[in-house]
Design an enzyme around this catalytic site. Structure first.
Site, PDB file in Angstrom:
ATOM      1  N   ASN A 252      30.657  37.718  38.007  1.00  0.00           N
ATOM      2  CA  ASN A 252      31.973  38.351  37.951  1.00  0.00           C
ATOM      3  C   ASN A 252      32.253  38.751  36.500  1.00  0.00           C
ATOM      4  OD1 ASN A 252      34.705  38.906  37.771  1.00  0.00           O
ATOM      5  ND2 ASN A 252      35.349  37.212  39.083  1.00  0.00           N
TER       6      ASN A 252
ATOM      7  N   CYS B   2      40.939  41.894  36.307  1.00  0.00           N
ATOM      8  CA  CYS B   2      39.850  42.496  37.085  1.00  0.00           C
ATOM      9  C   CYS B   2      40.228  43.847  37.695  1.00  0.00           C
ATOM     10  CB  CYS B   2      39.411  41.531  38.176  1.00  0.00           C
ATOM     11  SG  CYS B   2      39.069  39.884  37.544  1.00  0.00           S
TER      12      CYS B   2
ATOM     13  N   HIS C 248      35.402  45.376  43.201  1.00  0.00           N
ATOM     14  CA  HIS C 248      35.264  44.359  42.151  1.00  0.00           C
ATOM     15  C   HIS C 248      34.343  43.247  42.653  1.00  0.00           C
ATOM     16  CE1 HIS C 248      35.896  41.294  39.284  1.00  0.00           C
ATOM     17  NE2 HIS C 248      36.775  40.605  39.990  1.00  0.00           N
TER      18      HIS C 248
END
Ligand code: UT7
Length: 316
Positions: free
Chosen positions: A272, A114, A242
């Site tokens: 996500n 990520c 993020h």
């Protein structure tokens, strides 16, 4: 000083939107649990002819077009991802072929989970300083629905697919990203076994352990980037975090004392998307006119590795 600025962005999301209610048909969950624990209301999953390659191509073409840039001007092409279509050739090599980038373009994929897109921005800045052409094409792209365990309600409600792209330009008079990158190796809190490792090739995550890591890493990264840049929170026009969990972001915003209006995200609609999350949000903000020429975005990624990365990106 020398560095890069953001010239233009692009993005691509799969056509199929999957709501929380739809997930209740797959696992024992509820819209109420998912939305209050994570902020997610729906996410996109690839279907039909959609793939990592098709998402990357669409996002990259859009970013190049908006930048008014030709493939022949690109010196570096990086794709941050952990779910490419091929282990080799790299997604960046596929882009070289399909977009017709010059053969001396530096092309490779980068896996920092990520944090990948922010890792890739910093890597592009370093490489572009020595490249013959000063435009970089930097993507974050994932098809996480491919590595999702649809029997695990603790993870399958979280992840989505998508690709975001950025065209950046290096110049000797542009400011540095003041990037902060880091890693605390950990193969237990969050991992996906490789093809030869054995075990299910799915995302395995100890959600609470990663949550604890994230709420410490995110605000620390913001502080470190600002310290390096010699700037304060008030000098940042947009925080691009993020999109892992709205609760993580809310916690960090409160801890930092940042203006929540400058920290808004898109997790409700995207879920996500790992390495794609920061560039997807960047593109949304630029497209909506919420991030304009001369403004600064402080981007932060955190996650698998465990890794973290922060950088201050200015719009040209
Ligand atoms: O992308 C970067 C890496 N990832 C992250 O940053 C994610 C970090 N972690 C998180 O966001 C959160 O830990 C999760 C969203 C993954 C989980 O939220 P949580 O508040 O930490 O839940 P939990 O794992 O502590 O589970 C609480 C309860 C459990 O039930 P019991 O044992 O209390 O009866 C779970 O079984 O919630 C249950 N649960 C669910 N219930 C309904 C777990 N998943 C679900 C679900 N629907 N989908």
């Amino acid at each position: 000083m020398n560095g890069i600025k953001l010239i233009a962005t692009g993005s691509a999301l799969p056509g199929r939107a999957v709501t929380n209610d739809e997930l209740t048909k797959i696992v024992d969950t509820s819209d109420e649990w998912i939305s209050t624990r994570t902020g997610i209301r729906s996410r996109r999953w690839c279907a039909g002819g959609e793939s990592h390659t098709s998402l990357c191509l669409a996002a990259a073409r859009q970013a190049l077009e908006r930048a008014g840039a030709k493939p022949a001007e690109v010196g570096v092409c990086l794709v941050a991802t952990l779910t490419p279509d091929f282990l080799t050739p790299a997604a960046a090599c596929v882009l070289q072929k399909e977009l017709g980038l010059p053969e001396d373009t530096v092309c490779f994929d980068l896996n920092a989970a990520c944090s990948g897109f922010v890792y890739a921005l910093h890597t592009a800045q370093c490489l572009l300083s020595a490249a013959p052409r000063k435009l970089g094409l930097v993507l974050g792209a994932e098809v996480l629905s491919r590595v999702t365990d649809f029997t695990d309600r603790g993870t399958c409600v979280l992840f989505g697919d998508g690709a975001g792209a950025a065209v950046v330009e290096w110049r000797a008079d542009y400011p540095s990203l003041h990037a902060v990158l880091g890693c605390r190796g950990n193969d237990e809190a969050l991992f996906i076994p490789g093809v030869h490792t054995g075990g299910e090739p799915h995302i395995h995550m100890d959600g609470q352990a990663v949550f604890r890591f994230a709420v410490e890493a995110l605000p620390r990264c913001v502080r470190q980037v600002l310290d390096r840049a010699g700037l304060g929170l008030e000098d940042v026009d947009r925080f691009v975090f993020h999109q892992a969990n709205q609760r993580i972001i809310d916690f960090a915003v409160k801890k930092l004392g940042a203006d929540p209006a400058r920290c808004t995200g898109n997790i409700a609609r995207t879920g996500n998307t790992s390495a794609a999350s920061v560039p997807l949000l960047l593109d949304e903000l630029v497209s909506a006119g919420e991030l304009r020429s001369g403004q600064r975005a402080l981007c932060v990624g955190f996650g698998g590795g465990l890794t973290w990365a922060g950088a201050l990106l200015e719009m040209a």
